[in-house]
Motif scaffolding. Structure first.
Motif, PDB file in Angstrom:
ATOM      1  N   CYS A   3       0.861  -1.177   0.000  1.00 60.74           N
ATOM      2  CA  CYS A   3       0.000   0.000   0.000  1.00 60.74           C
ATOM      3  C   CYS A   3       0.902   1.232   0.000  1.00 60.74           C
ATOM      4  N   GLN A   4       0.266   2.390  -0.249  1.00 63.34           N
ATOM      5  CA  GLN A   4       1.033   3.624  -0.431  1.00 63.34           C
ATOM      6  C   GLN A   4       0.844   4.569   0.752  1.00 63.34           C
ATOM      7  N   GLY A   5       1.900   4.810   1.502  1.00 62.04           N
ATOM      8  CA  GLY A   5       1.822   5.689   2.669  1.00 62.04           C
ATOM      9  C   GLY A   5       2.396   7.056   2.367  1.00 62.04           C
ATOM     10  N   TYR A   6       1.655   7.880   1.643  1.00 66.01           N
ATOM     11  CA  TYR A   6       2.113   9.229   1.322  1.00 66.01           C
ATOM     12  C   TYR A   6       1.339  10.267   2.152  1.00 66.01           C
ATOM     13  N   SER A   7      -0.015  10.299   2.002  1.00 65.33           N
ATOM     14  CA  SER A   7      -0.812  11.385   2.605  1.00 65.33           C
ATOM     15  C   SER A   7      -0.796  11.346   4.127  1.00 65.33           C
ATOM     16  N   GLU A   8      -0.891  12.542   4.699  1.00 68.28           N
ATOM     17  CA  GLU A   8      -1.002  12.688   6.160  1.00 68.28           C
ATOM     18  C   GLU A   8      -2.187  13.602   6.466  1.00 68.28           C
ATOM     19  N   SER A  17      -1.307  16.890   5.229  1.00 71.26           N
ATOM     20  CA  SER A  17      -0.473  16.925   4.022  1.00 71.26           C
ATOM     21  C   SER A  17      -1.077  16.002   2.977  1.00 71.26           C
ATOM     22  N   GLY A  18      -1.928  16.565   2.149  1.00 66.44           N
ATOM     23  CA  GLY A  18      -2.541  15.808   1.052  1.00 66.44           C
ATOM     24  C   GLY A  18      -2.111  16.449  -0.249  1.00 66.44           C
ATOM     25  N   SER A  19      -2.842  17.493  -0.647  1.00 64.10           N
ATOM     26  CA  SER A  19      -2.429  18.244  -1.844  1.00 64.10           C
ATOM     27  C   SER A  19      -1.029  18.816  -1.617  1.00 64.10           C
ATOM     28  N   ASP A  20      -0.815  19.281  -0.416  1.00 63.14           N
ATOM     29  CA  ASP A  20       0.481  19.855  -0.079  1.00 63.14           C
ATOM     30  C   ASP A  20       1.357  18.771   0.564  1.00 63.14           C
ATOM     31  N   ILE A  22      -2.595   8.818   6.522  1.00 65.36           N
ATOM     32  CA  ILE A  22      -4.050   8.668   6.408  1.00 65.36           C
ATOM     33  C   ILE A  22      -4.437   8.384   4.948  1.00 65.36           C
ATOM     34  N   TRP A  23      -5.633   7.863   4.770  1.00 68.90           N
ATOM     35  CA  TRP A  23      -6.192   7.505   3.451  1.00 68.90           C
ATOM     36  C   TRP A  23      -5.355   6.436   2.763  1.00 68.90           C
ATOM     37  N   THR A  24      -4.680   5.582   3.543  1.00 66.96           N
ATOM     38  CA  THR A  24      -3.848   4.549   2.927  1.00 66.96           C
ATOM     39  C   THR A  24      -4.781   3.442   2.425  1.00 66.96           C
ATOM     40  N   SER A  25      -4.981   3.425   1.112  1.00 72.15           N
ATOM     41  CA  SER A  25      -5.949   2.486   0.524  1.00 72.15           C
ATOM     42  C   SER A  25      -5.543   1.042   0.782  1.00 72.15           C
ATOM     43  N   LEU A  26      -6.503   0.257   1.206  1.00 69.22           N
ATOM     44  CA  LEU A  26      -6.358  -1.187   1.416  1.00 69.22           C
ATOM     45  C   LEU A  26      -5.159  -1.540   2.303  1.00 69.22           C
ATOM     46  N   THR A  52     -12.720  13.094  -7.927  1.00 73.26           N
ATOM     47  CA  THR A  52     -12.141  14.438  -8.087  1.00 73.26           C
ATOM     48  C   THR A  52     -11.135  14.752  -6.972  1.00 73.26           C
ATOM     49  N   ILE A  53     -10.912  13.763  -6.080  1.00 72.30           N
ATOM     50  CA  ILE A  53      -9.946  13.985  -4.985  1.00 72.30           C
ATOM     51  C   ILE A  53      -8.667  13.165  -5.203  1.00 72.30           C
ATOM     52  N   TYR A  54      -8.839  11.841  -5.391  1.00 74.88           N
ATOM     53  CA  TYR A  54      -7.610  11.011  -5.453  1.00 74.88           C
ATOM     54  C   TYR A  54      -6.843  11.262  -6.758  1.00 74.88           C
ATOM     55  N   GLY A  78      -4.515  13.299  -7.091  1.00 76.61           N
ATOM     56  CA  GLY A  78      -4.304  14.757  -7.228  1.00 76.61           C
ATOM     57  C   GLY A  78      -5.649  15.400  -7.505  1.00 76.61           C
ATOM     58  N   SER A  79      -6.171  16.200  -6.579  1.00 68.81           N
ATOM     59  CA  SER A  79      -7.542  16.717  -6.703  1.00 68.81           C
ATOM     60  C   SER A  79      -7.701  17.551  -7.979  1.00 68.81           C
ATOM     61  N   ASN A  80      -8.939  17.703  -8.411  1.00 67.31           N
ATOM     62  CA  ASN A  80      -9.172  18.445  -9.658  1.00 67.31           C
ATOM     63  C   ASN A  80      -8.765  19.910  -9.551  1.00 67.31           C
ATOM     64  N   GLU A  81      -8.874  20.463  -8.348  1.00 67.40           N
ATOM     65  CA  GLU A  81      -8.426  21.859  -8.194  1.00 67.40           C
ATOM     66  C   GLU A  81      -6.921  21.934  -8.452  1.00 67.40           C
ATOM     67  N   ILE A  82      -6.207  20.946  -7.929  1.00 70.50           N
ATOM     68  CA  ILE A  82      -4.744  20.939  -8.138  1.00 70.50           C
ATOM     69  C   ILE A  82      -4.433  20.733  -9.632  1.00 70.50           C
ATOM     70  N   ARG A 105      -6.248  21.728 -12.034  1.00 64.74           N
ATOM     71  CA  ARG A 105      -6.529  23.028 -12.689  1.00 64.74           C
ATOM     72  C   ARG A 105      -5.369  23.995 -12.455  1.00 64.74           C
ATOM     73  N   ASN A 106      -4.808  23.953 -11.238  1.00 62.87           N
ATOM     74  CA  ASN A 106      -3.628  24.805 -10.977  1.00 62.87           C
ATOM     75  C   ASN A 106      -2.498  24.448 -11.936  1.00 62.87           C
ATOM     76  N   ILE A 107      -2.296  23.127 -12.123  1.00 68.95           N
ATOM     77  CA  ILE A 107      -1.212  22.674 -13.018  1.00 68.95           C
ATOM     78  C   ILE A 107      -1.465  23.182 -14.435  1.00 68.95           C
TER      79      ILE A 107
HETATM   80  C1  LIG Z   1     -10.432   7.051  -2.498  1.00 65.44           C
HETATM   81  C2  LIG Z   1      -9.101   7.638  -2.060  1.00 65.44           C
HETATM   82  C3  LIG Z   1      -8.001   6.811  -1.971  1.00 65.44           C
HETATM   83  C4  LIG Z   1      -6.769   7.343  -1.540  1.00 65.44           C
HETATM   84  N1  LIG Z   1      -5.691   6.481  -1.412  1.00 65.44           N
HETATM   85  C5  LIG Z   1      -4.506   6.957  -0.955  1.00 65.44           C
HETATM   86  C6  LIG Z   1      -3.398   6.070  -0.729  1.00 65.44           C
HETATM   87  O1  LIG Z   1      -3.480   4.856  -0.958  1.00 65.44           O
HETATM   88  N2  LIG Z   1      -2.256   6.583  -0.224  1.00 65.44           N
HETATM   89  C7  LIG Z   1      -2.111   7.906   0.040  1.00 65.44           C
HETATM   90  O2  LIG Z   1      -1.046   8.312   0.470  1.00 65.44           O
HETATM   91  N3  LIG Z   1      -3.153   8.779  -0.130  1.00 65.44           N
HETATM   92  C8  LIG Z   1      -4.347   8.332  -0.619  1.00 65.44           C
HETATM   93  N4  LIG Z   1      -5.417   9.190  -0.805  1.00 65.44           N
HETATM   94  C9  LIG Z   1      -5.270  10.593  -0.380  1.00 65.44           C
HETATM   95  C10 LIG Z   1      -5.278  11.582  -1.531  1.00 65.44           C
HETATM   96  O3  LIG Z   1      -4.051  11.573  -2.201  1.00 65.44           O
HETATM   97  C11 LIG Z   1      -5.605  12.947  -0.912  1.00 65.44           C
HETATM   98  O4  LIG Z   1      -6.936  12.883  -0.400  1.00 65.44           O
HETATM   99  C12 LIG Z   1      -5.519  14.067  -1.914  1.00 65.44           C
HETATM  100  O5  LIG Z   1      -4.193  14.274  -2.288  1.00 65.44           O
HETATM  101  C13 LIG Z   1      -6.100  15.390  -1.321  1.00 65.44           C
HETATM  102  O6  LIG Z   1      -5.521  15.688  -0.119  1.00 65.44           O
HETATM  103  P1  LIG Z   1      -6.389  16.009   1.194  1.00 65.44           P
HETATM  104  O7  LIG Z   1      -7.416  14.922   1.334  1.00 65.44           O
HETATM  105  O8  LIG Z   1      -5.456  16.225   2.317  1.00 65.44           O
HETATM  106  O9  LIG Z   1      -7.163  17.334   0.863  1.00 65.44           O
HETATM  107  P2  LIG Z   1      -6.573  18.811   0.953  1.00 65.44           P
HETATM  108  O10 LIG Z   1      -5.246  18.857   0.312  1.00 65.44           O
HETATM  109  O11 LIG Z   1      -6.701  19.296   2.362  1.00 65.44           O
HETATM  110  O12 LIG Z   1      -7.599  19.596   0.050  1.00 65.44           O
HETATM  111  C14 LIG Z   1      -8.901  19.978   0.487  1.00 65.44           C
HETATM  112  C15 LIG Z   1      -9.542  20.764  -0.634  1.00 65.44           C
HETATM  113  O13 LIG Z   1      -8.794  21.951  -0.905  1.00 65.44           O
HETATM  114  C16 LIG Z   1      -8.389  21.990  -2.253  1.00 65.44           C
HETATM  115  N5  LIG Z   1      -7.031  22.556  -2.347  1.00 65.44           N
HETATM  116  C17 LIG Z   1      -5.948  22.210  -1.621  1.00 65.44           C
HETATM  117  N6  LIG Z   1      -4.875  22.915  -2.007  1.00 65.44           N
HETATM  118  C18 LIG Z   1      -5.281  23.736  -3.014  1.00 65.44           C
HETATM  119  C19 LIG Z   1      -4.644  24.691  -3.826  1.00 65.44           C
HETATM  120  N7  LIG Z   1      -3.329  24.954  -3.702  1.00 65.44           N
HETATM  121  N8  LIG Z   1      -5.374  25.336  -4.765  1.00 65.44           N
HETATM  122  C20 LIG Z   1      -6.694  25.073  -4.929  1.00 65.44           C
HETATM  123  N9  LIG Z   1      -7.369  24.168  -4.161  1.00 65.44           N
HETATM  124  C21 LIG Z   1      -6.681  23.509  -3.231  1.00 65.44           C
HETATM  125  C22 LIG Z   1      -8.388  20.545  -2.711  1.00 65.44           C
HETATM  126  O14 LIG Z   1      -8.545  20.435  -4.098  1.00 65.44           O
HETATM  127  C23 LIG Z   1      -9.589  19.999  -1.945  1.00 65.44           C
HETATM  128  O15 LIG Z   1     -10.775  20.290  -2.634  1.00 65.44           O
HETATM  129  C24 LIG Z   1      -6.649   8.703  -1.219  1.00 65.44           C
HETATM  130  C25 LIG Z   1      -7.784   9.529  -1.315  1.00 65.44           C
HETATM  131  C26 LIG Z   1      -8.994   9.012  -1.730  1.00 65.44           C
HETATM  132  C27 LIG Z   1     -10.192   9.925  -1.797  1.00 65.44           C
END
Ligand SMILES: Cc1cc2nc3c(=O)[nH]c(=O)nc-3n(C[C@H](O)[C@H](O)[C@H](O)COP(=O)(O)OP(=O)(O)OC[C@H]3O[C@@H](n4cnc5c(N)ncnc54)[C@H](O)[C@@H]3O)c2cc1C
Length: 389
Positions: free
Chosen positions: A124-129, A132-135, A157-161, A367-369, A371-375, A377-379
């Protein structure tokens, strides 16, 4: 098993062989499942693929893969999706395996690659905290050297499976106070049997516990488990993403939702309603556009060109089209659409079994996993449209 040169086959012959294999061997009850498949239900299918030598389509044959080029890989994926073959917990094959091949030591390759292929090791992938998700570069889980081990402390957190996994590839901070946040991050391979690791499953909207919080409390990881260079894990972890980006943008999921929408609409005579017809036509044309866009990127991959930042457009369009389709699906289901489970939305002559609510739920995180769609769009605005930041 003797090595075969799949790449020299005619595309159509290869497609037929893959199609026939899936149709003969893939379990019927696991077709088009609307959730992440679990290891317990997929391990027999994995064993079947392993016996065939088909677990790892793009791995080189030297490591037990099929050695497919981009063009044949697209056919393989296309057939998987056409037949509704679920993705097993395959991060060992799709992600960390190729990273080990590129950056791992000879010992890491010899130890991890065969075990990841056979299904002995599930990753499994342990990246998000939590913060620290988008950032992601702001991650705080840290690893400190203590003799021959790094000691990991923190929370993912969000470590799939994760609860199906035997191992996790984890991004940690190995140096504080660096000039840039991306510096001082390292990638480690962690055996989940190591003392100090606690998993806490999280239920998603549909009620499935598909991901976990993972706590690391003085977890001692041998220093040989570092992949690539110390403090350079950011580049390592981000490498080899192009296939993932393309796979995530495949039009199959929205196309499948459109097919279900059409079946229900026909059975319920909704095409006689101009308002519905109008919305349906827009969605159908949006999927046509999506198909052309996807083919453009596939063409690039086939020609061996790398994908640019504009591939973000594919993710945005796929996921948002898919969500609009499942919105409409739910809407035409009316009061029955919000009931859980598979229901018959057809008429007496044509039964149409659809699980509308789950279809709606599973499209939400799209629209979240990845790399969220907002991110994304930034790219696009920064690197493609070159707008001022
Ligand atoms: C089904 C699912 C499976 C996943 N599996 C894994 C996994 O196996 N391993 C793992 O490590 N992670 C996993 N993730 C985590 C996923 O990578 C993060 O949820 C994602 O990167 C968003 O981070 P966050 O949840 O912390 O949201 P945040 O980064 O807090 O974002 C919250 C909101 O703010 C917006 N936002 C944030 N920054 C900006 C910006 N600079 N400009 C504009 N808008 C912004 C985002 O688009 C979002 O709408 C999973 C997520 C999901 C939903």
């Amino acid at each position: 098993m003797a090595m075969r040169d799949y790449n020299s086959m005619l595309d159509e012959d290869f497609r037929q062989e893959v199609r026939q294999f899936f149709e003969t061997h893939y379990p019927d009850h696991l077709r088009y499942i609307l959730r992440r498949a679990r290891w317990a239900e997929m391990k027999q299918w994995w064993a079947c693929l392993y016996k065939q030598g088909w677990v790892a389509p793009v791995w080189p044959q030297e490591w037990g893969g099929m050695g497919l080029d981009a063009s044949k890989m697209m056919i393989y994926m296309d057939e998987m999706e056409r037949y509704g073959v679920a993705r097993p917990p395959d991060q060992g094959v799709t992600h960390i395996g190729p990273i080990i091949m590129k950056y791992g030591t000879p010992e890491q390759k010899a130890y991890y690659l065969p075990r990841s292929l056979s299904g002995e090791f599930i990753w499994c992938q342990g990246y998000s905290e939590p913060n620290s998700g988008s950032d992601l570069a702001s991650l705080r889980t840290k690893a400190e050297l203590d003799g021959d081990h790094y000691v990991i402390n923190g929370q993912k957190i969000w470590t799939s499976l994760a609860d199906d996994a035997t191992h996790c590839y984890v991004l940690v901070r190995t140096e504080q106070n660096t000039r840039k946040q991306q510096e001082g991050i390292s990638l480690f391979l962690v055996d989940f049997k190591t003392p100090g690791i606690t998993l806490r499953p999280i239920k998603n909207l549909a009620g499935h516990a598909e991901f976990c919080q993972v706590y690391y409390d003085n977890v001692r990881v041998p220093k040989e488990n570092l992949v690539g260079e110390l403090n350079k894990g950011w580049a390592t972890a981000k490498a080899l993403l192009s296939f993932e980006r393309l796979a995530i943008g495949s039009p199959r999921r929205p196309a499948y939702a459109l097919q279900r929408l059409e079946q229900v609409a026909r059975a319920r005579d909704l095409f006689a309603d101009p308002g519905f017809l109008d919305r349906f036509t827009v969605l159908k044309l949006d999927i046509e556009d999506l198909g052309s866009l996807y083919q453009r990127f596939v063409g690039q991959m086939k020609r061996g060109e790398s994908l640019g930042s504009d591939v973000s457009m594919l993710k945005i369009w796929t996921m948002e089209t898919w969500q609009r389709l499942t919105d409409l699906l739910l809407e035409i289901g009316a009061e029955e659409g919000v009931l859980e489970g598979v229901r018959d939305f057809g008429n007496e002559s044509t039964p149409v079994d659809v699980d509308m609510l789950t279809s709606y739920y599973v499209s939400r995180p799209g629209t979240i996993y990845g790399g969220s769609n907002e991110i994304q769009r930034n790219i696009m605005s920064r690197y493609v449209l070159k707008l001022p930041v």
